[in-house]
Design a protein around this motif. Structure first.
Motif, PDB file in Angstrom:
ATOM      1  N   SER A   1     -12.302   3.975   2.292  1.00 35.45           N
ATOM      2  CA  SER A   1     -12.089   4.136   0.859  1.00 35.45           C
ATOM      3  C   SER A   1     -12.560   2.898   0.108  1.00 35.45           C
ATOM      4  N   GLN A   2     -12.997   3.082  -1.115  1.00 37.49           N
ATOM      5  CA  GLN A   2     -13.469   1.968  -1.928  1.00 37.49           C
ATOM      6  C   GLN A   2     -12.316   1.046  -2.328  1.00 37.49           C
TER       7      GLN A   2
ATOM      8  N   ASP B   1       0.833  -1.201   0.000  1.00 36.26           N
ATOM      9  CA  ASP B   1       0.000   0.000   0.000  1.00 36.26           C
ATOM     10  C   ASP B   1       0.870   1.254   0.000  1.00 36.26           C
ATOM     11  N   GLU B   2       1.940   1.200   0.767  1.00 37.72           N
ATOM     12  CA  GLU B   2       2.873   2.335   0.841  1.00 37.72           C
ATOM     13  C   GLU B   2       3.584   2.537  -0.488  1.00 37.72           C
ATOM     14  N   ILE B   3       4.066   1.452  -1.085  1.00 39.11           N
ATOM     15  CA  ILE B   3       4.797   1.537  -2.355  1.00 39.11           C
ATOM     16  C   ILE B   3       3.907   2.092  -3.462  1.00 39.11           C
ATOM     17  N   LEU B   4       2.659   1.653  -3.475  1.00 42.12           N
ATOM     18  CA  LEU B   4       1.732   2.067  -4.531  1.00 42.12           C
ATOM     19  C   LEU B   4       1.104   3.432  -4.264  1.00 42.12           C
ATOM     20  N   GLY B   5       1.282   3.935  -3.056  1.00 45.98           N
ATOM     21  CA  GLY B   5       0.636   5.196  -2.711  1.00 45.98           C
ATOM     22  C   GLY B   5      -0.855   5.039  -2.519  1.00 45.98           C
ATOM     23  N   GLY B   6      -1.259   3.852  -2.041  1.00 40.88           N
ATOM     24  CA  GLY B   6      -2.667   3.553  -1.817  1.00 40.88           C
ATOM     25  C   GLY B   6      -3.166   2.496  -2.782  1.00 40.88           C
ATOM     26  N   ALA B   7      -3.091   1.232  -2.366  1.00 45.61           N
ATOM     27  CA  ALA B   7      -3.537   0.132  -3.225  1.00 45.61           C
ATOM     28  C   ALA B   7      -5.057   0.036  -3.168  1.00 45.61           C
ATOM     29  N   ASN B   8      -5.716   0.115  -4.323  1.00 41.47           N
ATOM     30  CA  ASN B   8      -7.174   0.031  -4.324  1.00 41.47           C
ATOM     31  C   ASN B   8      -7.725  -1.206  -5.033  1.00 41.47           C
TER      32      ASN B   8
ATOM     33  N   LEU C   1      -5.020 -12.665   3.132  1.00 41.37           N
ATOM     34  CA  LEU C   1      -4.492 -11.509   2.403  1.00 41.37           C
ATOM     35  C   LEU C   1      -5.635 -10.545   2.081  1.00 41.37           C
ATOM     36  N   THR C   2      -6.757 -11.087   1.675  1.00 47.35           N
ATOM     37  CA  THR C   2      -7.935 -10.262   1.389  1.00 47.35           C
ATOM     38  C   THR C   2      -8.443  -9.592   2.663  1.00 47.35           C
ATOM     39  N   GLN C   3      -8.397 -10.312   3.762  1.00 46.40           N
ATOM     40  CA  GLN C   3      -8.791  -9.723   5.043  1.00 46.40           C
ATOM     41  C   GLN C   3      -7.945  -8.498   5.360  1.00 46.40           C
ATOM     42  N   GLU C   4      -6.644  -8.602   5.163  1.00 46.19           N
ATOM     43  CA  GLU C   4      -5.750  -7.480   5.428  1.00 46.19           C
ATOM     44  C   GLU C   4      -6.008  -6.324   4.453  1.00 46.19           C
ATOM     45  N   PHE C   5      -6.261  -6.657   3.188  1.00 46.85           N
ATOM     46  CA  PHE C   5      -6.531  -5.626   2.187  1.00 46.85           C
ATOM     47  C   PHE C   5      -7.813  -4.858   2.525  1.00 46.85           C
ATOM     48  N   ILE C   6      -8.858  -5.585   2.884  1.00 46.94           N
ATOM     49  CA  ILE C   6     -10.128  -4.938   3.211  1.00 46.94           C
ATOM     50  C   ILE C   6      -9.995  -4.094   4.469  1.00 46.94           C
ATOM     51  N   LYS C   7      -9.256  -4.571   5.452  1.00 49.29           N
ATOM     52  CA  LYS C   7      -9.002  -3.766   6.658  1.00 49.29           C
ATOM     53  C   LYS C   7      -8.331  -2.451   6.274  1.00 49.29           C
ATOM     54  N   CYS C   8      -7.355  -2.557   5.389  1.00 49.58           N
ATOM     55  CA  CYS C   8      -6.590  -1.384   4.959  1.00 49.58           C
ATOM     56  C   CYS C   8      -7.507  -0.365   4.278  1.00 49.58           C
ATOM     57  N   ARG C   9      -8.432  -0.839   3.454  1.00 54.37           N
ATOM     58  CA  ARG C   9      -9.345   0.061   2.748  1.00 54.37           C
ATOM     59  C   ARG C   9     -10.416   0.644   3.666  1.00 54.37           C
ATOM     60  N   THR C  10     -10.977  -0.180   4.536  1.00 49.67           N
ATOM     61  CA  THR C  10     -12.062   0.297   5.393  1.00 49.67           C
ATOM     62  C   THR C  10     -11.564   1.227   6.495  1.00 49.67           C
ATOM     63  N   GLU C  11     -10.306   1.071   6.889  1.00 44.95           N
ATOM     64  CA  GLU C  11      -9.741   1.973   7.909  1.00 44.95           C
ATOM     65  C   GLU C  11      -9.765   3.422   7.456  1.00 44.95           C
ATOM     66  N   ILE C  12      -9.555   3.617   6.155  1.00 47.22           N
ATOM     67  CA  ILE C  12      -9.558   4.983   5.629  1.00 47.22           C
ATOM     68  C   ILE C  12     -10.866   5.295   4.888  1.00 47.22           C
TER      69      ILE C  12
ATOM     70  N   ALA D   1     -21.211  -8.974   2.253  1.00 48.38           N
ATOM     71  CA  ALA D   1     -20.832  -8.400   3.547  1.00 48.38           C
ATOM     72  C   ALA D   1     -20.321  -6.970   3.433  1.00 48.38           C
ATOM     73  N   TYR D   2     -19.675  -6.639   2.306  1.00 50.25           N
ATOM     74  CA  TYR D   2     -19.020  -5.326   2.181  1.00 50.25           C
ATOM     75  C   TYR D   2     -19.640  -4.433   1.112  1.00 50.25           C
ATOM     76  N   LYS D   3     -20.831  -4.768   0.661  1.00 46.98           N
ATOM     77  CA  LYS D   3     -21.441  -3.993  -0.424  1.00 46.98           C
ATOM     78  C   LYS D   3     -21.748  -2.559  -0.009  1.00 46.98           C
ATOM     79  N   LEU D   4     -21.997  -2.327   1.265  1.00 47.40           N
ATOM     80  CA  LEU D   4     -22.306  -0.974   1.726  1.00 47.40           C
ATOM     81  C   LEU D   4     -21.047  -0.187   2.104  1.00 47.40           C
ATOM     82  N   LYS D   5     -19.897  -0.835   1.992  1.00 46.77           N
ATOM     83  CA  LYS D   5     -18.632  -0.169   2.323  1.00 46.77           C
ATOM     84  C   LYS D   5     -17.786   0.098   1.086  1.00 46.77           C
ATOM     85  N   GLY D   6     -18.373  -0.083  -0.078  1.00 44.75           N
ATOM     86  CA  GLY D   6     -17.666   0.255  -1.312  1.00 44.75           C
ATOM     87  C   GLY D   6     -16.615  -0.741  -1.731  1.00 44.75           C
TER      88      GLY D   6
END
Length: 277
Positions: free
Chosen positions: A162-163, A105-112, A149-160, A199-204
């Protein structure tokens, strides 16, 4: 072609006979139009096969891409060729997944976007050939690793708040009953895709999967030089570039209304039709 690929192909020829036809289809690819501009994409298993084809397609479409895999030397070579980023990872090592996602996420400047492509099949001949070691290897690489890995990715997105977009590479084997670990892991992935999407449809967070038919890669042992497949209704196997086109669509904003879907790319080969012979 590797020795293992040659042996696999030779085995198929012994069982099914040598193909009488050479099939090299013409693949229609749309003109590059920066479909993925603004996307920052992580691809696991991105240094060869389908992962490499997707990395090439995504970069061509304007995305910032980070490929991952176990061989740093291979990743470095491919990243230089495609002008993309890389970060080594063994997807089966769950202890490193948190740090990997944060670093990527840091290297990409925000992995979406996360593309869960890394996988392994031991091609057991039958149910009795399955071993505990082989079962655990395929479970850890194909299901457990991508799950966390997906769990960590979704945590990273929902913390900020972001979709995000997650794409799993499943398999046509996930559409049918199976008695071998590879098919069982892909069936589980299909279930996971639908569960996460709801589960995550309302969180983008959109979650989808592509389930390719047998594709010309090192893992399958099929060569792009001859895609003949007498066992397929279409008479041929598929190219990684074809699957990459479908993947590009699903992670783009063009498909913003699609989530929880498993798109099987085998020209209806596994459709459970009543009239199917």
């Amino acid at each position: 072609m590797s020795t293992n690929s040659i042996l696999k192909r030779a085995y198929r020829y012994i069982i099914r006979g040598i193909p009488e036809n050479i099939v090299k289809p013409t693949i229609i690819q749309p003109q590059v139009r920066e479909l993925l501009k603004g996307k920052s994409i992580i691809i696991t298993g991105g240094s060869r096969g389908l992962g490499l084809a997707m990395a090439r397609k995504f970069t061509d479409e304007g995305a910032k891409v980070l490929i991952s895999g176990r061989s740093e030397d291979t990743l470095r070579k491919i990243s230089a060729e495609l002008n993309c980023l890389y970060l080594p990872i063994d997807i089966s090592n769950t202890e490193c997944l948190h740090s990997f996602i944060r670093k990527a996420d840091e290297i990409l400047g925000g992995a979406n976007v996360l593309v869960n492509n890394a996988g392994v099949s031991l091609h057991e001949h039958n149910f009795e050939a399955v071993t505990l070691e082989g079962m655990l290897t395929q479970l850890s690489t194909n299901l457990v690793g991508p799950f966390f890995l997906t769990q960590e990715f979704i945590k990273c997105r929902t913390e900020i708040k972001s979709q995000g977009n997650v794409l799993f590479i499943s398999s046509e084997t996930g559409d049918t009953a199976d008695i071998r670990p590879y098919g069982l892991t892909k069936a589980a992935i299909n279930s996971l895709v639908q569960g996460l999407a709801h589960a995550y449809k309302l969180k983008g967070i959109r979650v989808n999967a592509i389930a390719p038919g047998i594709t010309a890669t090192d893992m399958t042992g099929v060569s792009a030089d001859n895609l003949y497949a007498g066992s397929y209704g279409t008479g041929r196997f598929y190219l990684p570039e074809e699957i990459a086109e479908a993947a590009s669509f699903l992670i783009s904003d063009v498909s913003s209304c699609i989530s929880g879907q498993i798109i099987t790319c085998n020209n209806a080969e596994t459709v459970n039709a009543r009239w199917k012979k």
